[in-house]
Enzyme design. Structure first.
Site, PDB file in Angstrom:
ATOM      1  N   ARG A  57      54.890-144.695 -30.495  1.00 11.31           N
ATOM      2  CA  ARG A  57      53.764-144.523 -29.588  1.00 11.31           C
ATOM      3  C   ARG A  57      52.762-145.631 -29.867  1.00 11.31           C
ATOM      4  O   ARG A  57      52.899-146.388 -30.822  1.00 11.31           O
ATOM      5  CB  ARG A  57      53.161-143.105 -29.658  1.00 11.31           C
ATOM      6  CG  ARG A  57      53.243-142.333 -30.936  1.00 11.31           C
ATOM      7  CD  ARG A  57      52.406-142.893 -32.045  1.00 11.31           C
ATOM      8  NE  ARG A  57      51.063-143.189 -31.602  1.00 11.31           N
ATOM      9  CZ  ARG A  57      50.284-144.129 -32.093  1.00 11.31           C
ATOM     10  NH1 ARG A  57      50.697-144.892 -33.104  1.00 11.31           N
ATOM     11  NH2 ARG A  57      49.069-144.358 -31.634  1.00 11.31           N
ATOM     12  N   ARG A  59      56.754-142.715 -19.952  1.00 11.98           N
ATOM     13  CA  ARG A  59      55.335-142.333 -20.096  1.00 11.98           C
ATOM     14  C   ARG A  59      54.528-143.089 -19.031  1.00 11.98           C
ATOM     15  O   ARG A  59      54.834-144.249 -18.741  1.00 11.98           O
ATOM     16  CB  ARG A  59      54.790-142.667 -21.502  1.00 11.98           C
ATOM     17  CG  ARG A  59      55.349-141.760 -22.595  1.00 11.98           C
ATOM     18  CD  ARG A  59      54.600-141.937 -23.909  1.00 11.98           C
ATOM     19  NE  ARG A  59      53.349-141.206 -23.935  1.00 11.98           N
ATOM     20  CZ  ARG A  59      52.453-141.330 -24.924  1.00 11.98           C
ATOM     21  NH1 ARG A  59      52.664-142.167 -25.929  1.00 11.98           N
ATOM     22  NH2 ARG A  59      51.333-140.617 -24.910  1.00 11.98           N
ATOM     23  N   ASP A  88      44.966-148.048 -23.704  1.00 10.07           N
ATOM     24  CA  ASP A  88      46.276-147.921 -23.062  1.00 10.07           C
ATOM     25  C   ASP A  88      46.326-148.635 -21.723  1.00 10.07           C
ATOM     26  O   ASP A  88      47.381-149.078 -21.288  1.00 10.07           O
ATOM     27  CB  ASP A  88      46.646-146.449 -22.890  1.00 10.07           C
ATOM     28  CG  ASP A  88      47.055-145.877 -24.234  1.00 10.07           C
ATOM     29  OD1 ASP A  88      46.165-145.465 -24.996  1.00 10.07           O
ATOM     30  OD2 ASP A  88      48.260-145.911 -24.534  1.00 10.07           O
TER      31      ASP A  88
HETATM   32  O1  MRU Z   1      49.677-141.076 -27.136  1.00  4.07           O
HETATM   33  P1  MRU Z   1      49.661-142.317 -27.983  1.00  4.07           P
HETATM   34  O2  MRU Z   1      49.709-142.034 -29.441  1.00  4.07           O
HETATM   35  O3  MRU Z   1      50.694-143.319 -27.526  1.00  4.07           O
HETATM   36  O4  MRU Z   1      48.235-142.968 -27.685  1.00  4.07           O
HETATM   37  C1  MRU Z   1      47.935-144.195 -28.307  1.00  4.07           C
HETATM   38  C2  MRU Z   1      46.560-144.671 -28.069  1.00  4.07           C
HETATM   39  O5  MRU Z   1      45.780-144.071 -27.358  1.00  4.07           O
HETATM   40  C3  MRU Z   1      46.197-145.997 -28.688  1.00  4.07           C
HETATM   41  O6  MRU Z   1      44.835-146.061 -28.993  1.00  4.07           O
HETATM   42  C4  MRU Z   1      46.529-147.155 -27.716  1.00  4.07           C
HETATM   43  O7  MRU Z   1      47.832-147.026 -27.232  1.00  4.07           O
HETATM   44  C5  MRU Z   1      46.370-148.481 -28.374  1.00  4.07           C
HETATM   45  S1  MRU Z   1      47.568-148.805 -29.626  1.00  4.07           S
HETATM   46  C6  MRU Z   1      47.247-150.370 -30.194  1.00  4.07           C
END
Ligand code: MRU
Length: 350
Positions: free
Chosen positions: A52, A95, A241
């Site tokens: 993730r 996702r 994201d």
């Molecule tokens: O649901 P996740 O764990 O994939 O969410 C990740 C985040 O929100 C991070 O802050 C984002 O992807 C940046 S990772 C460098």
């Protein structure tokens, strides 16, 4: 002191016929690398958060498409390109929010647009996927250098989720300045929000920073306001994201709360992200698709039911922070902080 590779964990390793993937589901109790050999396993690993973090998702999906390309037995180049397009769409369905997923997959599809033979197509896709990972490591280091310039030795900084080495090729985005500070013998103290419901902060951020010897303190999410006040937090830094054309930023659920708190306490709220996390095709944060995940993430902790059976649940994985709450977006090309709309356009033309 230079940090060696052992103190900065890596999440995705290309092995030519498989992908070695750090299983982030079971950290910190179990540190295991899974051997992924099919595109279906890669889809599952992304969907179930074995991997993730926006850049790491993009890198893993790219390697997944590379596996699909190598395993393909098409007889014509047209058939090969069609298969790659179908596998691209399949992986893209894992996702919805992190734009790096689509960015990486589309880069691979584009790199075979003009190839004339299947062998050349396979070679190009593998090389491009490897290149995406190499570039991300360089980009994260640059983000770390820029981010470090806004902090002072001794600062106490809050973060949420895990925007660290294991969420990228190396170093991370929001966590990169802490690794670089360590290299330069500067002392930055990190306060990590645990990040309910999946606990990326308590399980992953603390795990990776502690290995590098970075000073990290864990708090639960509802301790943020009190901690900012009582521990003299000087700034908040988070990853992203997806960043819209006007700078509105989607990141892990709870990020918006922190941005509002930063505003209330008059401390800067920074977003650290590579250009691959920007989506200039969408005007503002309203248009960012927000993933909603399995209610069990909220009703259960470690597989144990903690809420009444049958309770209604709302489980958005991300929220959107409006651009006016962001003091600066820290990219590999520098920090933008004024007119995001204009500066983001310029970033892509530099
Ligand atoms: O649901 P996740 O764990 O994939 O969410 C990740 C985040 O929100 C991070 O802050 C984002 O992807 C940046 S990772 C460098």
């Amino acid at each position: 002191m230079a940090l060696n590779d052992f103190s900065i964990p890596r999440s995705v390793i290309w092995k030519d016929e498989s992908i070695s993937l750090l299983n982030q589901q079971n950290i910190p109790h179990v540190t295991e690398y899974l051997d992924l050999t099919t595109v279906e396993e890669v889809w599952d690993a992304i969907q179930t958060l074995k991997v993730r973090g926006a850049p790491a998702i993009g890198i893993t999906a790219a390697f997944g498409l590379a596996l699909a390309a190598l395993q393909d037995s098409s007889e014509t180049i047209e058939e090969f390109k069609l298969t790659i397009k179908k596998k691209r769409d399949y992986l893209a369905s894992s996702r919805p929010t992190a734009v790096n997923l689509f960015w990486a997959l589309d880069r691979l599809v584009a790199c075979i647009a003009d190839v004339k033979s299947i062998n050349e197509g396979k070679t190009r896709i593998v090389q491009e996927a490897i290149q995406i990972q190499i570039e991300d490591e360089k980009v994260c280091r640059l983000i770390g250098e820029h981010a470090l310039s806004v902090f002072n030795d001794g600062d106490r900084i809050m973060t949420i989720c895990n925007a660290g080495s294991i969420a990228t090729a190396k170093y991370g985005t929001a966590l990169a300045p802490f690794y670089l500070a360590k290299e330069q013998n500067k002392e930055l103290k990190v306060f990590a929000c645990e990040t309910r419901p999946v606990l990326q902060g308590s399980r992953l951020t603390t795990w990776e920073l502690m290995q590098a010897g970075v000073d990290v303190t864990l708090i639960t999410d509802n301790m943020a306001a009190h901690t900012i006040k009582s521990k003299n937090i000087s700034a908040i830094i988070v990853g992203a994201d997806r960043i819209a054309a006007n700078g509105d930023t989607a990141n892990k659920i709870g990020t918006f709360n922190l941005a509002l708190l930063a505003n209330a306490f008059n401390i800067p709220f920074y977003v650290a992200a590579p250009l691959s996390t920007f989506d200039p095709s969408i005007a503002n944060g309203e248009q960012i698709p927000i993933e909603e995940r399995n209610p069990k993430e909220v009703t259960e902790l470690n597989g144990v039911q903690i809420a009444p059976e049958g309770v209604k649940v709302f489980n958005p994985a991300f929220d959107v922070t409006p651009n006016n709450l962001i003091a600066g977006i820290i990219t590999e090309k520098g920090i933008i902080s004024d007119n995001y709309q204009e500066e983001i356009t310029q970033l892509f033309n530099r």
